[in-house]
Design an enzyme around this catalytic site. Sequence first.
Site, PDB file in Angstrom:
ATOM      1  N   TYR A 128       0.630  -1.171   0.229  1.00 42.89           N
ATOM      2  CA  TYR A 128      -0.022  -0.010  -0.036  1.00 42.89           C
ATOM      3  C   TYR A 128       0.902   1.087  -0.112  1.00 42.89           C
ATOM      4  CZ  TYR A 128      -3.956  -3.234   0.610  1.00 42.89           C
ATOM      5  OH  TYR A 128      -4.813  -4.088   0.427  1.00 42.89           O
ATOM      6  N   PHE A 417     -10.364  -3.464  11.458  1.00 44.83           N
ATOM      7  CA  PHE A 417     -11.824  -3.269  10.679  1.00 44.83           C
ATOM      8  C   PHE A 417     -11.404  -3.966   9.298  1.00 44.83           C
ATOM      9  CE2 PHE A 417      -9.202   0.801  10.292  1.00 44.83           C
ATOM     10  CZ  PHE A 417      -9.204   0.774   9.107  1.00 44.83           C
TER      11      PHE A 417
END
Length: 417
Positions: A128, A417
């Site tokens: 990322y 999450f």
Amino acid sequence: MTMRQPELTVRPLRAEEWEPWYGTVDVAFGGTPEPPEERALWRELTEVERSLAICEGDRIVGGGGIFSLRLAVPGGAVLPVAGVTMVGVLPTHRRRGALTALMRRQLDDVRAAGEAVAALTASEPAIYGRFGYGAATRKAAVSLLRGRVRVRVPEQRGEVVLRLADPVAELPRCEELYARLVARRPGGLARRPGWEQVAVLDAPESRGGFSPLQCVLAEDAASGELLGYARYAVKGEFDERGAAGTVRVRTVQAEQPWVYARLWEFLLDLDLTVRVEAASLPVDDPLLHLVSDVRHLTPRLVDALYVRLVDLPAALVARSYAAPVDVVLEVTDAFCPWNAGRWRLTAAPGGPVSCVRTGDPAELDLDVRELGSVYLGGGSLVALAAAGLVREVRPGALEPAAAAFRSALEPWLPHGF
């Protein structure tokens, strides 16, 4: 003859496609399906309108989603943040540009939604960075041997009673306390309705031999007010020397230092156990100062939350700064070029913050990834400069800027999450 591979496209997910879409995530992450309780909760929390499917023709071969989160930043503000999640591509369709196309569409959508920041937890950190995400929080995993350390309890400001309780039944009271604590430390997630269930998710298949989730409440002896709580599980084991059980701590929350210490004292003195483990604590957690011998914590530091500034000036204005700063940042951002260029950041503690484009000479030169790394107040621009990732163009500009970006407490993500 080499067959031409069909084009991969990215489009919005339809509600009726959730099962095959989520199934691609299962396969991308190894193919082991989640327990039904976990899968049902993530189905309930999925925001279909913010989810994307990667398709080969009509077949879904990958995708990604966004949770509409609220994240605490330095100064106590809680911002709307795009929580990137469930990103995966089938192993047969990798190296074909699918992830790049997904990231492009996601960040464009986040910008259109008016969210200044995106964030994610990375299964593979190397992926990322090229999309502008910087490692913004870390967590400490600790392991303690019972009997080898003691917990020093600060002066008490009252009498506390510890009581075992059903973690689900007491969830509303615990959530009220959690909500009061969120803004104290950058990285905290203010939970929207439904997200409180993540805190007590306890599928039997995921326990790994540990007990069902336990909850101990710390209540004021006179009023019954909830002062703190801890959630944990116990694995009962015996060897040739006797009891050899392990306590796995999920969370400990308290407003007062003495209550926090009292809960840890309880966890370190459970019968038939010899070890206490906690997989995620802030790297500056009070426990490091409360134990009698910090060497027995054997902490291991791990990266956690990655932050991406989508609207750079809006993001920098939304947080506060620990010291006066007036600096011109030369920012590179290959993936979101609207952030690139020179920005003058001006702020003072407790005062207004300004971040505007400028033609003035650059004083610090850095990539948007490095700004994401220090956005929540962790890390250091000085340390990044020592690694060659930040360049001080004007001598003397680096240290004041680094001091301004720092938070009094290290940022920490309380759950994934």
